[in-house]
Motif scaffolding. Structure first.
Motif, PDB file in Angstrom:
ATOM      1  N   ARG A 165       0.825  -1.208   0.000  1.00  0.00           N
ATOM      2  CA  ARG A 165       0.000   0.000   0.000  1.00  0.00           C
ATOM      3  C   ARG A 165       0.858   1.257   0.000  1.00  0.00           C
ATOM      4  NH1 ARG A 165      -3.379  -2.981   3.617  1.00  0.00           N
ATOM      5  NH2 ARG A 165      -2.301  -2.022   5.363  1.00  0.00           N
ATOM      6  N   ALA A 166       1.907   1.261   0.796  1.00  0.00           N
ATOM      7  CA  ALA A 166       2.798   2.429   0.855  1.00  0.00           C
ATOM      8  C   ALA A 166       3.491   2.644  -0.489  1.00  0.00           C
ATOM      9  CB  ALA A 166       3.829   2.254   1.970  1.00  0.00           C
ATOM     10  N   LEU A 167       3.948   1.581  -1.112  1.00  0.00           N
ATOM     11  CA  LEU A 167       4.604   1.678  -2.419  1.00  0.00           C
ATOM     12  C   LEU A 167       3.618   2.161  -3.482  1.00  0.00           C
ATOM     13  CD1 LEU A 167       7.197   1.235  -3.994  1.00  0.00           C
ATOM     14  CD2 LEU A 167       6.471  -1.119  -4.393  1.00  0.00           C
ATOM     15  N   ALA A 168       2.402   1.651  -3.462  1.00  0.00           N
ATOM     16  CA  ALA A 168       1.388   2.077  -4.425  1.00  0.00           C
ATOM     17  C   ALA A 168       1.054   3.560  -4.235  1.00  0.00           C
ATOM     18  CB  ALA A 168       0.123   1.231  -4.282  1.00  0.00           C
ATOM     19  N   LEU A 169       0.976   4.021  -3.002  1.00  0.00           N
ATOM     20  CA  LEU A 169       0.711   5.432  -2.716  1.00  0.00           C
ATOM     21  C   LEU A 169       1.849   6.305  -3.232  1.00  0.00           C
ATOM     22  CD1 LEU A 169      -1.101   7.537  -1.375  1.00  0.00           C
ATOM     23  CD2 LEU A 169       0.181   7.158   0.739  1.00  0.00           C
ATOM     24  N   LEU A 170       3.073   5.873  -3.019  1.00  0.00           N
ATOM     25  CA  LEU A 170       4.236   6.625  -3.495  1.00  0.00           C
ATOM     26  C   LEU A 170       4.234   6.719  -5.021  1.00  0.00           C
ATOM     27  CD1 LEU A 170       6.913   8.037  -2.817  1.00  0.00           C
ATOM     28  CD2 LEU A 170       8.020   5.821  -3.042  1.00  0.00           C
ATOM     29  N   VAL A 171       3.967   5.631  -5.701  1.00  0.00           N
ATOM     30  CA  VAL A 171       3.919   5.620  -7.162  1.00  0.00           C
ATOM     31  C   VAL A 171       2.791   6.533  -7.652  1.00  0.00           C
ATOM     32  CG1 VAL A 171       3.405   4.180  -9.183  1.00  0.00           C
ATOM     33  CG2 VAL A 171       5.015   3.371  -7.453  1.00  0.00           C
TER      34      VAL A 171
END
Length: 186
Positions: free
Chosen positions: A33-39
Protein backbone atom coordinates in the motif's frame (compact mmCIF):
# COMPACT_ATOMS: atom_id res chain seq x y z
CA UNK A 1 29.25 -17.83 41.72
CA UNK A 2 28.72 -21.21 40.49
CA UNK A 3 31.05 -23.39 38.71
CA UNK A 4 28.98 -23.47 35.66
CA UNK A 5 28.91 -19.69 35.15
CA UNK A 6 31.98 -18.15 33.60
CA UNK A 7 33.62 -15.34 35.50
CA UNK A 8 32.03 -11.98 35.11
CA UNK A 9 29.06 -13.26 33.32
CA UNK A 10 25.65 -13.51 34.74
CA UNK A 11 26.52 -12.16 38.13
CA UNK A 12 23.44 -10.49 39.38
CA UNK A 13 21.71 -10.04 36.09
CA UNK A 14 19.75 -12.25 33.92
CA UNK A 15 20.52 -12.52 30.29
CA UNK A 16 17.72 -12.10 27.91
CA UNK A 17 17.62 -14.14 24.81
CA UNK A 18 18.26 -12.04 21.72
CA UNK A 19 15.29 -11.59 19.50
CA UNK A 20 15.54 -10.86 15.84
CA UNK A 21 13.51 -8.00 14.55
CA UNK A 22 11.38 -9.22 11.78
CA UNK A 23 11.32 -7.01 8.74
CA UNK A 24 8.18 -6.99 6.75
CA UNK A 25 8.43 -9.10 3.67
CA UNK A 26 7.97 -7.66 0.17
CA UNK A 27 4.59 -9.33 0.07
CA UNK A 28 3.44 -7.51 3.20
CA UNK A 29 0.13 -5.67 2.50
CA UNK A 30 1.19 -2.51 4.38
CA UNK A 31 4.38 -2.24 2.36
CA UNK A 32 2.50 -2.73 -0.90
CA UNK A 33 0.00 0.00 0.00
CA UNK A 34 2.80 2.43 0.86
CA UNK A 35 4.60 1.68 -2.42
CA UNK A 36 1.39 2.08 -4.43
CA UNK A 37 0.71 5.43 -2.72
CA UNK A 38 4.24 6.63 -3.49
CA UNK A 39 3.92 5.62 -7.16
CA UNK A 40 0.51 7.33 -7.40
CA UNK A 41 1.94 10.56 -5.96
CA UNK A 42 4.90 10.58 -8.38
CA UNK A 43 2.75 9.79 -11.43
CA UNK A 44 0.12 12.36 -10.42
CA UNK A 45 2.79 15.01 -9.95
CA UNK A 46 4.30 14.25 -13.36
CA UNK A 47 0.90 14.52 -15.04
CA UNK A 48 0.20 17.82 -13.28
CA UNK A 49 3.53 19.26 -14.45
CA UNK A 50 2.85 18.18 -18.05
CA UNK A 51 -0.61 19.75 -18.01
CA UNK A 52 0.80 23.03 -16.68
CA UNK A 53 3.46 23.09 -19.40
CA UNK A 54 0.90 22.36 -22.13
CA UNK A 55 -1.40 25.10 -20.84
CA UNK A 56 1.47 27.59 -20.87
CA UNK A 57 2.42 26.57 -24.43
CA UNK A 58 -1.16 27.05 -25.62
CA UNK A 59 -1.33 30.44 -23.93
CA UNK A 60 1.77 31.70 -25.75
CA UNK A 61 1.16 30.00 -29.12
CA UNK A 62 0.15 32.29 -32.00
CA UNK A 63 -3.46 32.02 -33.09
CA UNK A 64 -4.16 30.37 -36.41
CA UNK A 65 -4.75 32.91 -39.16
CA UNK A 66 -7.96 31.26 -40.31
CA UNK A 67 -9.63 31.94 -36.97
CA UNK A 68 -8.71 35.66 -36.93
CA UNK A 69 -9.78 36.46 -40.48
CA UNK A 70 -13.32 37.60 -41.08
CA UNK A 71 -15.48 35.12 -42.95
CA UNK A 72 -16.61 37.69 -45.49
CA UNK A 73 -13.10 38.36 -46.81
CA UNK A 74 -12.79 34.87 -48.25
CA UNK A 75 -9.60 32.89 -48.00
CA UNK A 76 -6.66 35.22 -47.36
CA UNK A 77 -3.74 35.08 -49.73
CA UNK A 78 -0.59 33.40 -48.57
CA UNK A 79 2.66 35.35 -49.03
CA UNK A 80 3.62 32.96 -51.85
CA UNK A 81 0.49 33.97 -53.79
CA UNK A 82 1.36 37.68 -53.63
CA UNK A 83 3.44 38.93 -56.55
CA UNK A 84 5.20 42.12 -55.53
CA UNK A 85 7.61 44.48 -57.23
CA UNK A 86 9.70 46.47 -54.71
CA UNK A 87 10.55 50.01 -55.79
CA UNK A 88 12.79 52.57 -54.08
CA UNK A 89 11.53 56.17 -54.13
CA UNK A 90 14.28 57.39 -51.78
CA UNK A 91 17.90 58.40 -52.17
CA UNK A 92 19.02 55.41 -50.06
CA UNK A 93 20.95 53.07 -52.35
CA UNK A 94 20.04 49.39 -52.15
CA UNK A 95 16.89 49.89 -50.05
CA UNK A 96 14.61 48.07 -52.50
CA UNK A 97 17.04 45.13 -52.74
CA UNK A 98 17.27 44.81 -48.95
CA UNK A 99 13.48 44.92 -48.49
CA UNK A 100 12.97 42.50 -51.40
CA UNK A 101 15.37 40.01 -49.79
CA UNK A 102 13.42 40.19 -46.51
CA UNK A 103 10.11 39.73 -48.33
CA UNK A 104 11.52 36.66 -50.13
CA UNK A 105 12.65 35.29 -46.76
CA UNK A 106 9.07 35.69 -45.52
CA UNK A 107 7.76 33.76 -48.52
CA UNK A 108 6.52 36.54 -50.84
CA UNK A 109 7.00 36.21 -54.59
CA UNK A 110 9.18 39.18 -55.55
CA UNK A 111 8.87 39.76 -59.29
CA UNK A 112 11.15 42.77 -59.57
CA UNK A 113 13.29 45.39 -57.85
CA UNK A 114 13.97 48.90 -59.03
CA UNK A 115 13.73 52.65 -58.49
CA UNK A 116 10.62 54.80 -58.73
CA UNK A 117 10.65 58.50 -59.65
CA UNK A 118 7.62 59.29 -57.46
CA UNK A 119 7.86 61.13 -54.15
CA UNK A 120 6.10 59.25 -51.37
CA UNK A 121 5.18 61.23 -48.22
CA UNK A 122 4.24 58.06 -46.29
CA UNK A 123 6.63 55.21 -45.39
CA UNK A 124 5.34 53.28 -48.42
CA UNK A 125 2.61 53.06 -51.01
CA UNK A 126 1.07 49.90 -52.42
CA UNK A 127 -0.04 50.38 -56.03
CA UNK A 128 -2.36 47.79 -57.53
CA UNK A 129 -4.92 47.04 -60.19
CA UNK A 130 -8.26 45.24 -60.04
CA UNK A 131 -6.69 41.76 -60.14
CA UNK A 132 -4.28 42.61 -57.31
CA UNK A 133 -6.90 43.96 -54.89
CA UNK A 134 -6.81 40.88 -52.61
CA UNK A 135 -3.07 41.38 -52.05
CA UNK A 136 -3.39 44.97 -50.83
CA UNK A 137 -4.36 44.32 -47.19
CA UNK A 138 -1.57 41.85 -46.51
CA UNK A 139 1.01 44.11 -48.16
CA UNK A 140 -0.18 47.27 -46.35
CA UNK A 141 0.12 45.31 -43.08
CA UNK A 142 3.77 44.54 -43.87
CA UNK A 143 4.78 48.23 -43.83
CA UNK A 144 3.45 50.31 -40.92
CA UNK A 145 1.97 53.55 -42.25
CA UNK A 146 1.69 52.37 -45.86
CA UNK A 147 -1.19 53.59 -48.02
CA UNK A 148 -2.79 51.95 -51.04
CA UNK A 149 -3.32 53.48 -54.47
CA UNK A 150 -5.31 51.85 -57.23
CA UNK A 151 -4.07 52.33 -60.77
CA UNK A 152 -5.13 51.07 -64.19
CA UNK A 153 -2.99 47.93 -64.40
CA UNK A 154 -4.63 44.66 -65.40
CA UNK A 155 -2.17 42.22 -63.82
CA UNK A 156 -2.24 40.71 -60.32
CA UNK A 157 1.20 42.13 -59.54
CA UNK A 158 1.41 44.91 -57.00
CA UNK A 159 4.10 47.54 -56.41
CA UNK A 160 5.52 48.27 -52.97
CA UNK A 161 7.01 51.76 -53.31
CA UNK A 162 9.27 52.68 -50.38
CA UNK A 163 9.17 56.32 -49.27
CA UNK A 164 11.55 58.54 -47.29
CA UNK A 165 9.76 57.76 -44.02
CA UNK A 166 10.28 54.01 -44.43
CA UNK A 167 12.19 52.54 -41.47
CA UNK A 168 11.49 48.80 -41.41
CA UNK A 169 8.99 46.09 -42.23
CA UNK A 170 6.51 45.12 -39.54
CA UNK A 171 7.38 41.95 -37.61
CA UNK A 172 6.17 38.86 -39.45
CA UNK A 173 2.77 37.72 -38.15
CA UNK A 174 0.79 34.72 -39.33
CA UNK A 175 -2.52 36.65 -39.21
CA UNK A 176 -1.22 39.81 -40.90
CA UNK A 177 -2.86 38.86 -44.22
CA UNK A 178 -6.30 40.01 -43.12
CA UNK A 179 -6.00 41.85 -39.81
CA UNK A 180 -5.05 45.32 -41.05
CA UNK A 181 -7.45 47.63 -42.86
CA UNK A 182 -6.47 49.39 -46.06
CA UNK A 183 -6.03 53.15 -45.80
CA UNK A 184 -7.03 55.32 -48.72
CA UNK A 185 -4.43 57.53 -50.37
CA UNK A 186 -4.27 60.98 -48.87
Amino acid sequence: MSMLTPMGRGQGRRERPRRRRSRSSPGDPARRRALALLVAIVVGGAIAVLLIIQAADRKHAPAASASTCPKSSGAPLTPKQIQVRVLNATSRAGLASTVAAELRRRGYTVVGVGNDPATIAQPAAVRYGSRGAKAVKPMVAVVPGAVSRRDGRTTAEIDLVLGNRFTALAPAKPAAACASPTRPAG
